[in-house]
Design an enzyme around this catalytic site. Structure first.
Site, mmCIF file in Angstrom:
data_model
loop_
_atom_site.group_PDB
_atom_site.id
_atom_site.type_symbol
_atom_site.label_atom_id
_atom_site.label_comp_id
_atom_site.label_asym_id
_atom_site.label_seq_id
_atom_site.Cartn_x
_atom_site.Cartn_y
_atom_site.Cartn_z
ATOM 1 N N HIS A 1 -8.416 -0.846 3.726
ATOM 2 C CA HIS A 1 -8.264 0.651 2.975
ATOM 3 C C HIS A 1 -9.580 0.650 1.894
ATOM 4 O O HIS A 1 -9.653 -0.411 0.926
ATOM 5 C CB HIS A 1 -7.290 0.784 2.421
ATOM 6 C CG HIS A 1 -6.902 2.139 1.568
ATOM 7 N ND1 HIS A 1 -6.702 3.241 1.955
ATOM 8 C CD2 HIS A 1 -7.234 2.249 0.149
ATOM 9 C CE1 HIS A 1 -6.616 4.174 1.232
ATOM 10 N NE2 HIS A 1 -7.174 3.445 -0.083
ATOM 11 N N ASP B 1 -11.491 2.256 -1.005
ATOM 12 C CA ASP B 1 -11.347 3.480 -2.105
ATOM 13 C C ASP B 1 -12.823 3.769 -2.740
ATOM 14 O O ASP B 1 -13.164 2.921 -3.378
ATOM 15 C CB ASP B 1 -10.474 2.845 -3.308
ATOM 16 C CG ASP B 1 -9.034 2.757 -2.944
ATOM 17 O OD1 ASP B 1 -8.546 3.976 -2.461
ATOM 18 O OD2 ASP B 1 -8.409 1.698 -3.159
ATOM 19 N N MET C 1 -14.666 6.225 -4.961
ATOM 20 C CA MET C 1 -14.640 7.150 -6.093
ATOM 21 C C MET C 1 -16.019 7.481 -6.766
ATOM 22 O O MET C 1 -16.769 6.599 -6.838
ATOM 23 C CB MET C 1 -13.828 6.376 -7.292
ATOM 24 C CG MET C 1 -12.500 5.906 -6.727
ATOM 25 S SD MET C 1 -11.325 5.117 -8.084
ATOM 26 C CE MET C 1 -10.175 4.495 -7.088
ATOM 27 N N MET D 1 -12.111 9.721 -2.681
ATOM 28 C CA MET D 1 -11.661 10.389 -3.912
ATOM 29 C C MET D 1 -12.942 10.879 -4.555
ATOM 30 O O MET D 1 -13.457 10.381 -5.403
ATOM 31 C CB MET D 1 -10.980 9.442 -4.840
ATOM 32 C CG MET D 1 -9.520 9.055 -4.140
ATOM 33 S SD MET D 1 -8.831 7.363 -4.888
ATOM 34 C CE MET D 1 -9.610 6.470 -3.981
ATOM 35 N N ASP E 1 0.076 5.051 -0.593
ATOM 36 C CA ASP E 1 -0.912 4.374 -1.469
ATOM 37 C C ASP E 1 -0.678 4.378 -2.849
ATOM 38 O O ASP E 1 -0.694 5.459 -3.460
ATOM 39 C CB ASP E 1 -2.203 5.119 -1.187
ATOM 40 C CG ASP E 1 -3.515 4.329 -1.986
ATOM 41 O OD1 ASP E 1 -3.334 3.135 -2.386
ATOM 42 O OD2 ASP E 1 -4.516 4.922 -1.635
HETATM 43 C C1 DX5 Z 1 -5.879 4.411 -6.341
HETATM 44 C C2 DX5 Z 1 -6.186 3.845 -4.971
HETATM 45 C C3 DX5 Z 1 -5.175 2.700 -4.369
HETATM 46 C C4 DX5 Z 1 -5.373 1.558 -5.223
HETATM 47 C C5 DX5 Z 1 -3.980 0.771 -4.956
HETATM 48 O O1 DX5 Z 1 -6.601 5.387 -6.552
HETATM 49 O O2 DX5 Z 1 -6.327 4.802 -4.143
HETATM 50 O O3 DX5 Z 1 -5.910 2.544 -2.877
HETATM 51 O O4 DX5 Z 1 -6.454 0.450 -4.770
HETATM 52 O O5 DX5 Z 1 -3.750 -0.196 -5.885
HETATM 53 P P1 DX5 Z 1 -2.462 -0.840 -6.215
HETATM 54 O O6 DX5 Z 1 -1.558 -1.450 -4.876
HETATM 55 O O7 DX5 Z 1 -2.533 -1.945 -7.207
HETATM 56 O O8 DX5 Z 1 -1.460 0.346 -6.617
HETATM 57 ZN ZN ZN Z 2 -6.694 4.418 -1.811
#
Ligand code: DX5
Ligand code: ZN
Length: 229
Positions: free
Chosen positions: A40, A42, A44, A75, A182
């Site tokens: 996955h 992320d 941002m 995101m 998530d």
């Molecule tokens: C948060 C992300 C997640 C994050 C989860 O915005 O979308 O994917 O990395 O991290 P943990 O498992 O630490 O909550």
């Molecule tokens: Zn995520």
């Protein structure tokens, strides 16, 4: 076998946000060995969420280091601009937010037209009912169980009812999507999400911080409260 599965009937998706980016290739290899099914990513943009991570250039570098499926969680405020670059980077799935700008249905169909699985995510405060127009257009729903933006936050318990509601909807024929969750997933919250109907557990800080990653992956799949037949 579903595209997101490598083992059993539950997929574990390490969130590379918690990886060591100075040695990220080693971290990916270690998670593969530990039993991860997909990764996955992320993404941002410092606008949709306050944090800024990486884009297609880094995603493509990660692509070269693993054969497991990659799901990029965008995101970002304007996902449409990023569909083609992430397709070129070799992503298997692209997950966008319902709260992002643009025509969500159009975005989802562009993702599929680019040859990727289409995922849709929603913030914890966004009603599940708002997904209704899109349920037939998606391969995956990503239920945010924390406010997006950062790893290491605590799981929001109301997420369990949201997962169960989505599982109910697909059970009555409103789409055939995978349910992913998530945020704040660990050996306690992960199995509870599975019982509620989740198929994919995304987890960052719990897995990457675990002294024994294989044991941590296995702990996520352990259904602690078997349902009576
Ligand atoms: C948060 C992300 C997640 C994050 C989860 O915005 O979308 O994917 O990395 O991290 P943990 O498992 O630490 O909550
Ligand atoms: Zn995520």
């Amino acid at each position: 076998m579903s595209w997101w599965l490598r083992h059993a009937d539950t997929a574990v998706a390490p969130s590379v946000l918690s990886a060591d980016f100075g040695a990220v290739g080693d971290d990916l290899a270690s998670m593969e060995l530990a039993g991860a099914d997909l990764f996955h990513l992320d993404v941002m943009d410092a606008h949709f969420v306050p944090n800024l991570t990486f884009g297609p250039f880094i995603a493509k570098a990660l692509r070269r280091r693993t054969d497991l499926p990659l799901d990029a969680h965008l995101m970002v405020t304007r996902p449409d601009d990023l569909i083609s670059p992430f397709a070129d980077a070799g992503m298997d799935a692209l997950t966008v937010h319902i709260e992002s700008e643009g025509d969500t249905a159009g975005t989802l169909s562009q993702i599929r037209a680019a040859g990727m699985k289409a995922g849709l995510s929603l913030r914890p405060a966004t009603p599940i009912a708002s997904l209704a127009p899109y349920l037939a257009l998606i391969d995956l729903i990503l239920v945010m169980s924390v406010e997006p933006g950062y790893g290491g936050q605590a799981f929001i318990p109301e997420s369990l009812a949201r997962i169960a509601e989505l599982d109910r909807r697909r059970g009555v024929g409103e789409g055939s999507f995978a349910i992913s969750v998530d945020g704040g997933i660990n050996a306690d919250t992960g199995p509870r999400c599975l019982e509620a109907g989740a198929d994919i557990l995304v987890t960052g800080s719990y897995l990457f911080g675990a002294p024994d990653r294989a044991a941590a992956v296995a702990s996520l799949r352990a259904r602690q409260h078997p349902v009576d037949p």
